[in-house]
Design a protein around this motif. Structure first.
Motif, PDB file in Angstrom:
ATOM      1  N   LYS A  85       0.835  -1.218   0.000  1.00 58.23           N
ATOM      2  CA  LYS A  85       0.000   0.000   0.000  1.00 58.23           C
ATOM      3  C   LYS A  85       0.862   1.258   0.000  1.00 58.23           C
TER       4      LYS A  85
ATOM      5  N   VAL B  45      -2.754   2.984 -11.691  1.00 62.29           N
ATOM      6  CA  VAL B  45      -3.762   2.140 -11.043  1.00 62.29           C
ATOM      7  C   VAL B  45      -3.315   1.827  -9.611  1.00 62.29           C
ATOM      8  N   GLY B  49      -6.065   3.358  -7.804  1.00 60.92           N
ATOM      9  CA  GLY B  49      -7.125   2.419  -8.169  1.00 60.92           C
ATOM     10  C   GLY B  49      -7.510   2.564  -9.639  1.00 60.92           C
ATOM     11  N   THR B 197     -13.230  -1.860  -8.291  1.00 61.04           N
ATOM     12  CA  THR B 197     -13.495  -1.573  -6.871  1.00 61.04           C
ATOM     13  C   THR B 197     -13.625  -0.057  -6.686  1.00 61.04           C
ATOM     14  N   ASP B 198     -13.997   0.346  -5.451  1.00 67.98           N
ATOM     15  CA  ASP B 198     -14.030   1.787  -5.153  1.00 67.98           C
ATOM     16  C   ASP B 198     -12.602   2.341  -5.148  1.00 67.98           C
ATOM     17  N   LEU B 199     -12.508   3.669  -4.999  1.00 66.97           N
ATOM     18  CA  LEU B 199     -11.177   4.289  -4.931  1.00 66.97           C
ATOM     19  C   LEU B 199     -10.470   3.814  -3.657  1.00 66.97           C
ATOM     20  N   PRO B 200      -9.336   3.089  -3.766  1.00 65.13           N
ATOM     21  CA  PRO B 200      -8.700   2.523  -2.573  1.00 65.13           C
ATOM     22  C   PRO B 200      -8.104   3.560  -1.628  1.00 65.13           C
ATOM     23  N   SER B 209      -2.306   9.637  -8.767  1.00 69.57           N
ATOM     24  CA  SER B 209      -2.229   8.857 -10.011  1.00 69.57           C
ATOM     25  C   SER B 209      -1.959   9.748 -11.238  1.00 69.57           C
ATOM     26  N   THR B 260      -8.804  -3.197 -17.274  1.00 73.14           N
ATOM     27  CA  THR B 260      -9.536  -3.242 -16.007  1.00 73.14           C
ATOM     28  C   THR B 260     -10.679  -4.253 -16.054  1.00 73.14           C
ATOM     29  N   TRP B 265      -7.031  -5.130  -9.999  1.00 78.03           N
ATOM     30  CA  TRP B 265      -6.312  -3.856  -9.998  1.00 78.03           C
ATOM     31  C   TRP B 265      -4.958  -3.933  -9.293  1.00 78.03           C
ATOM     32  N   GLU B 266      -4.849  -4.778  -8.259  1.00 76.93           N
ATOM     33  CA  GLU B 266      -3.567  -4.843  -7.541  1.00 76.93           C
ATOM     34  C   GLU B 266      -2.475  -5.403  -8.454  1.00 76.93           C
TER      35      GLU B 266
END
Lengths: 133, 464
Positions: A85, B45, B49, B197-200, B209, B260, B265-266
């Motif tokens: 993270k 990303v 995200g 997913t939502d914005l991490p 970004s 996407t 995304w990870e």
């Protein structure tokens, strides 16, 4: 009024070689500086309560898990990627220094450029007579 | 014009050849940039995200639309090799021009190094898929050496090759889009509803970004470097640049949509070759092969364009004695800036092998960003020193000064994004430009012939 033409000195080959090396040395130094100063990408520390390496614990649904597996990753191999993270902490002092450095840089470049530009224009078009505009 | 030593030993003036058309300008711009769709954009990303990357794609797309509009006007009027460097020389002054020239050389040489690394890494990854081990380094060196030879031999062939391989790389993205969405037949394999997913990190992640969002378009302004070698600058530069920008906006949106819809995304945020990975996930061998070739071609086209542009910028600075004059020579037969081309090759190779890819990419992005900041005030000053009607312009961009203001604001937001991700690197790169500016004033400027810095047939600038 007569124009004054500036005649620059002729630079020898060795001097040219040294000048090219100086620029290169500065580039490499600035590439290495962040490593020497100990700071590149802003990543957060790994969480103390690291989740067990299962798809559910890593909040990966069935479709996500299936895609990871097609890419050659099981849950254990995917875990370091999923748990990585970024940390976006803003420190007022470091942000202030960054803004000041960028502003000072442009101020210096524009100020000196303007002085040099006047020399260029005066040599190209002759000194100002006051009737130009 | 540059100087070269003729057989008899006396100095002759030889100019670069004017052989290029709008298609070559498009191939130069899109060729340099398209690799950003094949790799690099996806780091945005990781920062914010998948949705963050999409917002970055469009916001930075707006930044580059402003760049293309402004550049088209100034370059079609200041048609000379060196592009923005020559513009700065005529509009702002020598020190700014020196800095702009260095932005160009650094941005393109470092991008070239990253491109060559992608070629090596992709070959290594494919070899690993088949159980073989491959050292990518010889391929990195070979790629750069071959492209340097191509550039040495002539600009027309260089950019014709770029057009062919860039067009293939664009088509590969379209083929992947039509195949994965089911438009070409069959069912869609995209799974946006399950993968997005939502914005991490919330909106701060979206801002962060923006830094890697620049990879969607980084280098499109390189079209200006061809200004001295096009048959008609007033027609070719705006047509090639704006056409290139439209191609990139479409390719960037399609790339985001495909990747996407296939990749978590990870994984996407750290992938080296995301479009190739997307093709692998479809399970189609044909698509995998097409995207493998597309990725290779995109990286090669980008490195090729980067060699072209960095050497023109270095050549132009040397011709004016901002850098050692020896590099300002034109090849007597091929009419290319051959010494600048050859000098930058080992440097690009060394950047590729530093092991500091993060730093190299950040240096490239930040050098580009400094150049865009320059453009925002350069156009305002250009219109003030020579108002519309006072000189002949190849193209006049609409809505002035709105693009300049928007560009300035977006540059500010992108500096902030760079601060969030690479604050120390940002400061060390700024320290480089400050030091090198002082070095120019003290050491190089005394060698510069003052009056010769202004070569355009324009009247005296207003206020000077």
């Amino acid at each position: 009024m007569s124009r004054t033409i500036y005649k620059p000195p002729v630079q020898k080959g060795f001097g040219q070689f040294v000048d090219a090396l100086v620029v290169l040395a500065l580039v490499y130094l600035s590439l290495l500086a962040p490593l020497l100063l100990g700071g590149t990408a802003a990543e957060s520390d790994a969480p103390a309560d690291k989740p067990v390496a299962t798809w559910e614990a890593m909040q990966q649904n069935e479709t996500m898990a299936a895609q990871w597996q097609k890419l050659g990753f099981d849950a254990e191999k995917a875990e370091p990627i999923v748990s990585k993270k970024f940390s976006y902490e803003i420190e007022a002092w470091s942000l202030g220094i960054t803004v000041a450095v960028i502003a000072a840089y442009f101020f210096f470049v524009l100020k000196v450029s303007d002085r040099e530009y006047r020399e260029v224009i005066n040599e190209r078009f002759g000194p100002r007579t006051g009737k130009e505009d | 014009m540059g100087t070269t030593t003729a057989a008899a030993g006396k100095q002759e003036k030889i100019s670069l050849l004017k052989v290029l058309g709008p298609v070559h300008v498009w191939a130069l711009g899109v060729g340099i940039v398209l690799v950003g769709e094949y790799m690099g954009w996806n780091f945005s990303v990781a920062k914010g995200g998948a949705y963050g990357a999409l917002i970055a794609c469009w916001v930075i797309g707006l930044l580059y639309t402003c760049v293309a509009m402004i550049d088209s006007e100034v370059t079609s009027t200041v048609a000379a090799a060196g592009g923005q460097y020559t513009q700065a020389k005529h509009i702002i002054g020598p020190l700014m021009a020196f800095n702009v020239g260095l932005y160009l050389v650094m941005a393109y040489t470092m991008l070239e190094a990253a491109d060559a690394l992608v070629v090596g890494d992709l070959l290594k990854a494919v070899a690993a898929q088949y159980g073989a081990e491959l050292d990518p380094r010889p391929f990195v060196v070979l790629t750069i050496a071959f492209l340097a030879w191509l550039n040495y031999r002539g600009v027309f062939m260089t950019l014709t090759v770029n057009f062919v391989i860039t067009a293939f790389a664009v088509l590969a993205i379209l083929v992947l889009f039509f195949s994965t969405t089911g438009i070409a037949g069959g069912e869609s394999v995209l799974r946006h509803s399950e993968l997005l997913t939502d914005l991490p990190y919330g909106w701060i992640g979206v801002l962060a970004s923006l830094q890697f969002g620049m990879w969607y378009y980084l280098g499109i302004e390189g079209t200006c470097q061809a200004a001295e070698e096009v048959r008609s600058a007033g027609r070719s530069i705006p047509l090639g640049t704006m056409g290139g920008m439209m191609t990139l906006l479409i390719a960037a949106s399609l790339t985001w949509y495909i990747c996407t819809g296939l990749i978590p995304w990870e994984y996407l945020g750290q992938a080296t070759t995301p479009l190739y990975d997307a093709a692998r996930l479809t399970g189609s061998v044909e698509l995998e092969v097409i995207l493998f070739i597309g990725t290779m071609f995109a990286a090669i086209a980008s490195a090729n364009g980067c060699i072209n542009d960095s050497s023109r910028a270095w050549f132009s600075m040397s011709r004016d004695r901002y850098m050692p004059h020896w590099f300002g020579a034109v090849h007597p037969r091929y009419r290319t800036p051959y010494r600048a081309i050859l000098f930058l090759i080992p440097i690009a190779v060394s950047f590729a092998f530093t092991g500091l890819l993060d730093q190299v990419i950040t240096f490239s992005i930040l050098s580009g960003l400094l150049g865009y900041t320059f453009m925002s005030f350069n156009i305002v000053r250009f219109r003030r020193l020579w108002p519309l009607g006072s000189i002949e312009r190849g193209y006049v961009h609409p809505f002035h000064p709105v693009p300049a203001i928007v560009l300035g604001l977006l540059c500010g937001a992108t500096y902030f994004a760079t601060y969030l991700g690479y604050g120390t690197s940002l400061l060390s790169i700024m320290a480089f430009y400050i030091l090198v500016s002082i070095w120019f004033v003290v050491r190089r400027y005394p060698y510069v012939k003052r009056g010769e810095q202004f070569t355009m047939p324009w009247p005296r600038p207003k206020g000077y």
